[in-house]
Design a protein around this motif. Structure first.
Motif, PDB file in Angstrom:
ATOM      1  N   SER A 230     145.856  21.652  23.999  1.00  0.00           N
ATOM      2  CA  SER A 230     144.604  22.394  23.957  1.00  0.00           C
ATOM      3  C   SER A 230     143.818  22.168  25.247  1.00  0.00           C
ATOM      4  O   SER A 230     143.749  21.053  25.744  1.00  0.00           O
ATOM      5  N   GLY A 231     143.272  23.243  25.765  1.00  0.00           N
ATOM      6  CA  GLY A 231     142.467  23.115  26.969  1.00  0.00           C
ATOM      7  C   GLY A 231     143.284  23.077  28.241  1.00  0.00           C
ATOM      8  O   GLY A 231     142.756  22.847  29.328  1.00  0.00           O
TER       9      GLY A 231
ATOM     10  N   SER B 217     145.122  30.074  27.487  1.00  0.00           N
ATOM     11  CA  SER B 217     144.372  31.290  27.182  1.00  0.00           C
ATOM     12  C   SER B 217     143.738  31.860  28.432  1.00  0.00           C
ATOM     13  O   SER B 217     143.736  33.082  28.647  1.00  0.00           O
ATOM     14  N   VAL B 218     143.185  30.983  29.247  1.00  0.00           N
ATOM     15  CA  VAL B 218     142.512  31.469  30.456  1.00  0.00           C
ATOM     16  C   VAL B 218     143.497  32.232  31.331  1.00  0.00           C
ATOM     17  O   VAL B 218     143.172  33.294  31.875  1.00  0.00           O
TER      18      VAL B 218
HETATM   19  N1  ATP Z   1     133.931  30.436  28.940  1.00  0.00           N
HETATM   20  C1  ATP Z   1     134.264  29.256  29.458  1.00  0.00           C
HETATM   21  N2  ATP Z   1     133.338  28.534  30.116  1.00  0.00           N
HETATM   22  C2  ATP Z   1     133.647  27.338  30.648  1.00  0.00           C
HETATM   23  N3  ATP Z   1     134.832  26.767  30.561  1.00  0.00           N
HETATM   24  C3  ATP Z   1     135.815  27.428  29.916  1.00  0.00           C
HETATM   25  C4  ATP Z   1     135.562  28.697  29.332  1.00  0.00           C
HETATM   26  N4  ATP Z   1     136.702  29.120  28.741  1.00  0.00           N
HETATM   27  C5  ATP Z   1     137.602  28.131  28.970  1.00  0.00           C
HETATM   28  N5  ATP Z   1     137.077  27.135  29.664  1.00  0.00           N
HETATM   29  C6  ATP Z   1     137.746  25.904  30.104  1.00  0.00           C
HETATM   30  O1  ATP Z   1     139.001  26.218  30.593  1.00  0.00           O
HETATM   31  C7  ATP Z   1     139.952  25.272  30.192  1.00  0.00           C
HETATM   32  C8  ATP Z   1     141.173  25.949  29.626  1.00  0.00           C
HETATM   33  O2  ATP Z   1     140.827  26.625  28.439  1.00  0.00           O
HETATM   34  P1  ATP Z   1     141.840  27.498  27.578  1.00  0.00           P
HETATM   35  O3  ATP Z   1     141.075  28.195  26.558  1.00  0.00           O
HETATM   36  O4  ATP Z   1     142.680  28.299  28.488  1.00  0.00           O
HETATM   37  O5  ATP Z   1     142.763  26.383  26.909  1.00  0.00           O
HETATM   38  P2  ATP Z   1     143.996  26.632  25.951  1.00  0.00           P
HETATM   39  O6  ATP Z   1     145.142  26.067  26.651  1.00  0.00           O
HETATM   40  O7  ATP Z   1     144.056  28.042  25.546  1.00  0.00           O
HETATM   41  O8  ATP Z   1     143.610  25.698  24.740  1.00  0.00           O
HETATM   42  P3  ATP Z   1     143.780  25.982  23.178  1.00  0.00           P
HETATM   43  O9  ATP Z   1     145.147  25.619  22.853  1.00  0.00           O
HETATM   44  O10 ATP Z   1     142.790  25.053  22.581  1.00  0.00           O
HETATM   45  O11 ATP Z   1     143.448  27.404  22.949  1.00  0.00           O
HETATM   46  C9  ATP Z   1     139.318  24.364  29.185  1.00  0.00           C
HETATM   47  O12 ATP Z   1     139.131  23.094  29.775  1.00  0.00           O
HETATM   48  C10 ATP Z   1     137.987  24.977  28.921  1.00  0.00           C
HETATM   49  O13 ATP Z   1     137.014  23.966  28.913  1.00  0.00           O
END
Ligand code: ATP
Ligand code: ATP
Ligand code: MG
Ligand code: MG
Lengths: 557, 336, 282, 511
Positions: A44-45, A49-50
């Motif tokens: 996670s994180g 997703s980003v």
């Molecule tokens: N709108 C936002 N504002 C600030 N930081 C963000 C935002 N969206 C994501 N982040 C940061 O970007 C990083 C990556 O987030 P992301 O959502 O891509 O993780 P993930 O791999 O999809 O996790 P998960 O499995 O929990 O969905 C995280 O550290 C998060 O704090």
């Protein structure tokens, strides 16, 4: 060489937040071939997703692509704007989101929502769009599609919502589909069906798919290629077999180890280094119970009826011996939490009795139980670590609180020592103690919660889905920890979960609950290997097994 | 519908509570209405007694209460000493005036608050957002009686744009036959466009000064819920399939965001109805609130009691309406 | 205040200068309320009829009123009373409302429904008329104005606290507190209440302005504080009578003071909401 | 009808009944009844300081063509106008007059207590001689008998019409007449919205005006506009023709602009007081009352509260300490003299002063509030700490009635302003209008005796005595007679200050 459908090159994404700039993605490079299904995994994180959002240009206003390019059919997506961008959405690539229920407009009929998507890209009449939407509903195998056209999301189950979501995503035949954790939030049985459907549709229509997930097993099952992300970076890219058998990057290794399988044992879940000094204790066989010792907890014909109507729990009886671990499983709403809260004396049972250590405590009103000498003997660990810590307490305060109330320690050295000792036992670094919950990660919060529960040296620990909200890797550590504590302290565990894999590993005995009634109980291994009721069988079959490991390995030869 | 019925029934105890409480509150007022109304230059003790008897004040409190409840049960709210009319009649004549004013004010407020809130939510933190915020805050920081007097001073006295602030319609305009009591509607029914226009002109200033005061809460809630719904997953879904921006903002985000606005609008409406005392006073608006105020200051029990009961019933009614609206706007509600 | 919180606030203020201005405004208001009586140029209640109704000049910055009192001095001195009325009324309803509301929200069930019904009764009242009736019944002393204002605010606080507690009462940390040996009462008072405080603070800040206006409204219909005590509401209400004779300063300056005070409180409340609710801003 | 033939009159009060006799009737109802009903007689008018005011001493016929008072003063014979008709066209007869006056003295109506002051107490005193002759018998010659028939209450009602709407419980048709008129007056009700407005139209057949023809205005709109500043705006912009109850500051500025006609008449039958309750300590001590009388900042109060608009009743010099005449009210020889006030306080045994409350009613706030502030400030200088209390009107009247207020300001008015009338009504007995609760046997005796004193000189003598007692006892402190400021369009003429302090619409005409 044909041009890849999507080529991401050295992508950097930065968010500006109140704590300054956050680099969420730092230099991701990957390519997706037409028709291919690519797995994107990571904790996670880690930026999965980003990356997906950046590709579809759906980033939050605060996020910006600071470097790199995203070439879709050779065109840089990051430079698109206006109509080109709109055409990209839906028609060229589309997304499927994690929580299907919230991803659909709650006050618009689902048929209408599909038609909306169709109408944005095709110049056809409303009726035609409507008919096409119906076709799509059929394609995603929704039963009774005519009727469902007019249904609202809340009238559909989670699985159906996800199907609708898929229908929307494929409505304009995009070349690339990005599925961001399409099955998290669905129950185990539905997960598989939805994934299969998605895979079939993608194959049938020749769509390339990026499957974002943190479940390595899931990715391995459907993808030929998996990329692993950690903290915004791509750390490894390989075929599933390679990944499972020869993970190269330490992070991948951890991930692979932590993914529970049908055969894994608690001690396998973490890597050697992490296990550290406690390895000994875990390996030590459990002391056999001296015969004739009275059980620690006896529950007799417990029942609970809430204000209106049917019993949430009925006729529930069980025993737990000291040092024993019992699992309580069942589908959502089956009464697991209600039972555990009654046993913890947080709510009053309507009927029945609870005998703890030979004394009846079922009749002490929960209102007064805080004064009972047994209060410190029965403690509970709560489901969501994010919600189980008082936002105004530091980690230290959280752990110290029961010590102050139940043991009567005052603020001072003695208290500090006890708190630090607890923290050490759960593996919480001492420098985290002055932090507030929002400054801790999920795993750390879970540890604080456990530390708090064991602070008074209870004899029975009730855990209500303590790992449901955690990453696999964190879950592994927590499970390990619990097992260790049980062995060290001869602590009895009542472990509530709907993750059967976990129960199987952790618990000696398992009780299956359905609609508040026990349907089956017995030794865990026997129960899972040979379920006696259909209900249990269904539950067991829905567990995502990673048979892949062997199957694919065979194929690779 | 059954739900609405049940809601209504469950609010009856509240109404009863209001009834009894008001009754008691009025008796606690230190003023003796009989003495006040017997204030002709030669009123004697007998006159006071006479009025006391007329108002039923010679009886014991429980007796008075029982009588009052009996009367209310038969739809008789008593008689106002102030106007000399039965309270039911007074209220029936004046309520449309208040409702018309409040409706118009609410309409003005909604029509300006929703776009403002949406604008602010679309660009949070921008100049527009701050501008909207400042504008709204300015609206709530002026007491309505001051804004009312200023509006009169500027638009009537200095500029002569507005008609004289003396009630619902210019005295020289002949009234339409009263069908609904709402002048705007009655004029339309009578086909008298000129009269309609005259009535509208009278409405604008008081409605404005009331609206100014409620734009802020409405815009604020619109902005907040718009932000939530713009940030929600389903809006992201809508964007991901390439719906046009207008479609996303209006059909998807706004229609969801409007739900809490409906609730607040209901609350705002009922509070406005009771709280527009000062506006009615300033604009000589023949509404129920100023009627109640005068009655209160002269300890005229019956009108105050009648007014409070009316307001409480309206409150219940408005809540029901909001519920029904909510049910229509949000398919999820009916399931609960 | 920890350094992160400070940094956090600065970040917020940078993105939202209005809140900063409002905070400064409120601070200066508090300053004036405390030190007002020592910084005024004239005695705020000493009359001087020969100097009555003078327009603003260097000598009388905001002119003089009907009795020749210096409007500016009166404005400054009034700040204390106005703030006191608003703050005590709002605190009163806040304390009562928060306690009652939290217990209801926590207990749910029958108590909650009973109190809920009672709150409905109160909400069903035309509130301003209720305030008027109360002041009329109790007499127009400052205490009574405070009580009336507090009472009409009360249902909102009860509801608010109730809703806030309701969403929290089943959270893990609340149950954890109970399993750590806290009684229901101390869970509510020592755990839930402090947690809903920030959200309620926003409400309070918004309500402060409203309370000031409410007092002004009461003054307008003659139920405000007693003369000759300077109070903005009364001054505006009195000054409003002079609008038509062109003595604008009598209404303009008190009106402005009232407006600025209410504006500051509102903007501050708005801003605080954003500070406390990260969802509101990115 | 043209705008010129319509009179638009705006007022802060409102009409609440069409029959002025109904308990609770407002001043505006009284005013309206003068136009919708006729009485047997009415007051003439005179000029006072160049302004027209009603004349108590000149009674002229209204429905009566003429009247005679018998030499012993015990019989008054009225000859009714033969051409007088009710608004429904039926002729006015002596029977109607009898029924109407019987009603005024027997029914539970306001008129009863008023007519009592003119020795009219029973139906036996009224006799029909023939259809056009009517006789009133008095037990004693009473100079207020005739004027009493000219006040608002003894309206002459169309008895046939009224009786048709009478019921067994309501033989005098009180309920019906409250919402309907059955008179012969100059105006007919066109629409009546209690609390909002009344519109009346001219009764073309009416010919009992001063010039023996119908009233000037075809239509009159009497409209309630509670906000005084708005009323000022309305006349100033020409949207209203006439308004009387404005704030002093508005009148001052309108007068200064000189665009409108402003007629200011001191309300010579009214007085504004600072009253003290003579029964409540420390005001039961005459020296305390005197101390207060010499500590009030009269000039400042007059200027700040009234903008000097009125006739002051302070600051006079009485030669040899004797009242200059026997009229009421007369200017008192008081002024601010703090040393003297302190001496009186010392004499009262309260050299350090005391604490008390000063009350006024909300309705009077615009004048009373500045006054109160000044009173407080000034009394503080001699050690009297005053707490100001602002009471809603109903509470104020209740507390006055219950004699609970120690120190307050109020105004009084007498429709029939003669010295004995004032003293008898406002200084005698344990009743509401005796604001100061004074109980002085000598004053009581003189006033009662003066009532039937036919001799002018003796009457003046009694007045002098009463005024002297008033000054030495100082039960309450007369401040001034406020102006009645009528602001009107320059084209309006004929405005007369009337006994009931309202406008008699029949007086008015437009140039
Ligand atoms: N709108 C936002 N504002 C600030 N930081 C963000 C935002 N969206 C994501 N982040 C940061 O970007 C990083 C990556 O987030 P992301 O959502 O891509 O993780 P993930 O791999 O999809 O996790 P998960 O499995 O929990 O969905 C995280 O550290 C998060 O704090
Ligand atoms: N406070 C309550 N009031 C009324 N009904 C309740 C309450 N708490 C639980 N229930 C009902 O009791 C039943 C059992 O709920 P419980 O929370 O124990 O289920 P669970 O097995 O823990 O489910 P999950 O896996 O979703 O946590 C459900 O049908 C629920 O609706
Ligand atoms: Mg994610
Ligand atoms: Mg549960």
């Amino acid at each position: 060489m044909t041009q890849p459908l999507l080529k991401i090159d050295n992508l950097h994404v930065t968010f500006s937040t109140r704590r300054g700039l956050v680099e969420a993605v730092r230099g991701v490079t990957l390519a997706v071939e037409p028709g291919e299904m690519l797995g994107l995994v990571g904790e996670s994180g880690s930026g999965k997703s980003v990356t997906g959002f950046a590709t579809t240009r759906l980033l939050d206003a605060a996020g910006r692509v600071t470097a790199g390019e995203i070439l879709f059919r050779g065109q840089d997506v990051t430079k698109l704007s206006g109509d080109d961008l709109r055409h990209l959405h839906g028609a060229a690539m589309s997304m499927i989101f994690q929580n299907p229920r919230s991803a659909l407009n709650p006050i618009r009929a689902v048929g209408q929502q599909i038609a909306d998507a169709i109408l944005t890209h095709k110049r056809i009449s409303k009726q035609a769009a409507h008919a096409e939407a119906l076709e799509l509903l059929r394609a995603v195998q929704i039963r009774d599609p005519e009727r469902r056209m007019a249904a609202y999301p809340h009238e559909l189950s989670g699985g159906m919502c996800q199907r609708v979501m898929i229908a929307i995503a494929i409505s304009c035949n995009p070349a690339l589909l990005i599925a961001d954790e399409p099955t998290t939030g669905l129950d185990v049985t539905t997960q598989k069906v939805v994934m299969d459907l998605l895979a079939d549709i993608a194959a049938a229509r020749g769509m390339a798919t990026i499957l974002i997930t943190h479940d390595l097993g899931l990715a391995a099952r459907y993808c030929r290629r998996i990329v692993v992300m950690e903290r915004g970076r791509l750390v490894e890219e390989a075929a599933p077999t390679t990944l499972f058998n020869h993970p190269r990057h330490p992070y991948t290794k951890r991930l692979v180890a932590a993914s529970p399988t049908a055969h894994s044992r608690i001690e396998d879940l973490v890597t050697e280094e992490e296990r550290g000094p406690y390895a000994e204790i875990v390996r030590k066989p459990k002391l056999p119970q001296a015969p004739g010792t009275p059980p620690l907890l006896v529950v007799q014909k417990l029942a609970k009826r809430f204000d209106q109507g049917a019993a949430a729990v009925a006729d529930f009886s069980m025993t737990i011996a000291a040092g024993e671990s019992v699992g309580l499983v069942g589908e959502s709403g089956s009464g697991k939490s209600t039972t555990s809260r009654m046993i913890c004396r947080l709510i009053d049972p309507s009927e029945g009795d609870i005998v703890f250590d030979g004394q009846s405590i079922g009749h002490v009103p929960s209102r007064d139980f805080h004064r009972s000498p047994f209060r410190k003997d029965i403690q509970m660990v709560f489901q969501d670590p994010n919600e189980s810590l008082n936002p105004r307490f530091t980690a230290h305060d959280c752990i110290a609180h029961p010590l102050k109330r139940l043991v009567g320690l005052r603020e001072g050295d003695a208290l500090r020592q006890r708190v630090e000792e607890c923290a050490q036992r759960v593996g919480l670094p001492l420098d985290l103690l002055p932090r507030f919950p929002h400054q801790l990660s999920g795993g750390q919060k879970a540890r604080v919660g456990i530390a708090r529960a064991i602070a008074c040296r209870p004899r029975l620990l009730v855990l209500d889905e303590p790992t449901a909200a955690l990453d696999v890797s964190v879950q592994a550590v927590v499970l390990q920890l619990l097992d260790r504590l049980r062995r060290e302290d001869n602590l009895a565990l009542l472990f509530v979960s709907h993750d059967l894999n976990v129960v199987r590993m952790l618990c000696e005995r398992t009780i299956v609950l359905r609609n508040g009634v026990i349907v089956e109980e017995g030794d865990s291994r026997a129960l899972f290997d040979n379920p006696k009721t259909d209900y249990t069988r269904e539950l067991v079959e829905a567990i995502p097994h990673i048979e892949i490991e062997t199957k694919l390995a065979a194929a690779a030869l | 519908m059954a739900r609405a019925g049940r809601r209504f029934l469950s609010s009856l105890p509240a109404l009863f509570g209001v009834l009894v409480f008001t009754f008691l509150l009025m008796r606690v007022l230190p003023g003796d209405p009989a003495v006040f109304f017997a204030s002709g230059p030669n009123a004697s003790k007998e006159d006071v007694e006479l009025i006391r008897k007329q108002m039923g004040l010679d009886k014991s409190m429980p007796e008075q209460l029982a009588l009052y409840l009996y009367d209310v049960g038969r739809g008789n709210l008593g008689r106002s000493m102030m106007t000399g009319q039965s309270v039911t009649k007074d209220l029936r004549e004046r309520l449309p005036a208040s409702l018309e004013l409040t409706f118009t004010a609410l309409l003005i407020a909604l029509v300006s608050a929703i776009p403002l809130g949406v604008l602010a939510a679309l660009k949070p933190g921008s100049i527009i957002d701050h501008g909207v915020r400042l504008f709204c805050a300015l609206g709530v920081c002026v007491p309505t009686f001051v804004s009312g007097l200023l509006l009169i001073y500027v638009f009537y006295y200095l500029l002569g744009l507005a008609p004289d602030p003396t009630g619902r319609v210019d005295v020289f305009t002949s009234l339409p036959p009263s069908r609904t009591g709402f002048l705007m509607i009655d004029f339309l029914l009578a086909g008298d466009i000129e009269g309609w226009w005259a009535a509208l002109k009278q409405l604008i200033l008081p409605a404005m000064s009331m609206a100014l005061f409620v734009i802020a809460p409405l815009a604020r809630i619109t902005r907040a819920s718009m932000l939530v719904s713009l940030g929600s997953d389903f809006v992201r879904t809508a964007r991901s399939v390439g719906l046009s921006r207008r479609h996303v903002v209006v059909t998807y985000a706004l229609r969801n965001a409007i739900l809490p606005v409906i609730t607040i609008a209901g609350i705002v409406f009922s509070t406005m109805l009771g709280a527009n005392v000062l506006v009615e006073k300033v604009f000589s608006w023949p509404g129920v609130a100023s009627y109640a105020l005068d009655a209160l200051l002269s300890s005229d029990y019956a009108p105050v009691q009648g007014f409070v009961l009316l307001m409480a019933s309206l409150f219940v009614l408005v809540n029901l309406t909001v519920d029904v609206c909510y049910g229509i706007a949000d398919p999820r509600v009916s399931i609960e | 205040m920890t350094s992160t919180a400070l940094r956090h606030s600065i970040w917020i203020l940078r993105g939202n200068p209005l809140t900063g201005v409002a905070a400064a405004g409120v601070l200066s208001l508090i300053f004036i309320a405390i030190f007002g009586p020592w910084i005024v140029p004239y005695d705020p209640i000493a009359s001087n009829v020969s100097q009555a109704l003078l327009p603003p000049s260097a000598e009388h910055l905001a002119g003089t009123d009907q009795l020749g009192r210096d409007v500016f001095s009166r404005l400054i001195v009034a700040a204390r009373l106005d703030l006191a009325i608003a703050v005590s009324a709002v605190s009163l309803s806040f304390v009562l409302g928060a306690v009652v509301g939290s217990f209801c929200g926590y207990a749910a069930g029958r108590l909650d429904r009973t109190v809920g019904r009672f709150v409905d009764v109160m909400m069903a009242f035309p509130l301003f008329v209720l305030a008027m009736a109360m002041v009329a019944a109790l007499g127009n002393r400052v205490e009574n104005i405070i009580i009336a204002t507090a009472v009409i605010n009360l249902p909102f606080y009860i509801r608010f606290a109730r809703a806030e507690v309701n969403v929290r009462r089943n959270l893990g940390w609340v149950e954890a507190a109970r399993s750590s040996g806290e009684s229901h009462i101390s869970v509510v008072l020592r755990f839930l209440l402090p947690n809903i405080l920030p959200a309620m603070a926003v409400q309070m800040s918004l309500n402060l302005g409203w309370a000031i206006l409410n007092a002004a409204g009461l003054s307008f219909i003659g139920l405000g504080v007693k003369p000759p005590t300077p109070e903005w509401g009364i001054m505006v209400a009195e000054g409003a009578r002079f609008i038509s004779t062109g003595r604008w300063w009598l209404v303009a300056f008190p009106g402005l003071a009232l407006m600025l005070a209410v504006l500051c409180f509102n903007l501050l409340g708005d801003g605080m909401r954003d500070i406390l609710d990260p969802r509101m801003r990115t | 009808q043209t705008r010129a033939e319509t009179l638009r009159y705006v007022t802060g009060a409102s009409v609440n009944t069409l029959d002025p006799n109904i308990p609770g009737a407002t001043r505006e109802s009284f005013a309206l009844s003068l136009s919708t009903y006729d009485r047997l007689v009415s007051f003439g008018r005179k000029q006072l300081n160049g302004k027209w005011v009603f004349d108590l001493d000149k009674i002229t016929g209204e429905l009566a063509e003429s009247f005679d008072v018998s030499p012993d003063g015990l019989k008054i014979t009225f000859r009714l106008r033969k051409d007088a008709k009710f608004q429904d066209g039926s002729p006015v007869t002596a029977e109607d007059v009898k029924w109407s006056l019987d009603r005024a003295v027997t029914a539970p109506v306001l008129g009863k207590n008023q007519l009592l002051t003119g020795s009219l107490t029973s139906a036996d005193q009224f006799k029909v001689i023939d259809p056009h002759t009517f006789e009133v018998t008095l037990p004693k010659p009473d100079k207020l008998a005739l004027p009493n028939l000219a006040v608002v209450y003894p309206i002459i009602i169309n008895s046939k019409l009224a009786k048709a709407h009478a019921t067994a419980e309501d033989p005098w048709a009180l309920a019906w007449l409250k919402e309907n008129t059955a008179g012969s007056g100059a105006y007919v009700i066109e629409s009546f919205k209690p609390g909002e407005q009344v519109i009346v139209k001219r009764n073309e057949a009416w010919n009992r005006g001063t010039t023996d023809k119908a009233a000037f205005f075809k239509r009159i709109i009497i409209q309630s506009v509670p906000e005084p500043a708005t009323r000022a705006n309305l006349v100033e912009r020409g949207d209203a023709d006439l308004v009387i109850d404005l704030q002093a500051s508005d009148v001052q500025s309108l007068e200064a602009k000189a665009k409108l006609k402003v007629i200011s008449t001191p309300q010579y039958n009214a007085v504004t007081f600072v009253s003290m309750n003579n029964q409540i300590p420390p005001f039961d001590n005459v020296n305390v009352r005197r101390a207060v009388a010499f500590a009030l900042p009269y000039d400042d109060m007059f200027k700040a509260a009234l903008f000097g608009r009125g006739a002051p009743l302070f600051g006079a010099t009485w030669e040899a300490g004797k009242p200059p005449n026997g009229g009421y009210p007369i200017p008192q020889p008081v002024k601010v003299d703090l040393d003297k006030a302190r001496e009186y306080l010392k004499a009262a045994g309260l050299p350090e002063g005391f604490a008390t409350t000063f009350s006024f009613n909300v309705g009077q706030a615009s004048t009373a509030e500045p006054m109160a502030a000044l009173v407080k400030e000034s009394l503080a200088k001699i050690g009297i700490k005053v707490d100001i209390q602002k009471l809603p009107d109903a509470q104020m009247s209740t507390q006055i009635n219950e004699k609970k207020l120690p120190f307050f300001t109020e105004g009084i008015v007498a429709w029939l302003p003669s010295t004995d009338y004032f003293y008898r009504n406002f200084y005698i007995g344990n009743q509401r209008w005796n604001y100061s609760s004074i109980n002085n046997p000598e004053l009581t005796a003189i006033a009662q005796e003066a009532r039937f004193e036919p001799d002018k000189a003796k009457y003046e003598e009694a007045g002098l005595k009463l005024n002297a007692i008033h000054f030495s006892e100082m039960p309450q402190i007369p401040l001034w007679q406020p102006n009645q400021d009528a602001v009107m369009a320059p084209s309006l003429e004929g405005y007369t200050y009337q006994f009931h302090r309202q406008v008699d619409y029949r007086d008015l005409s437009r140039k």
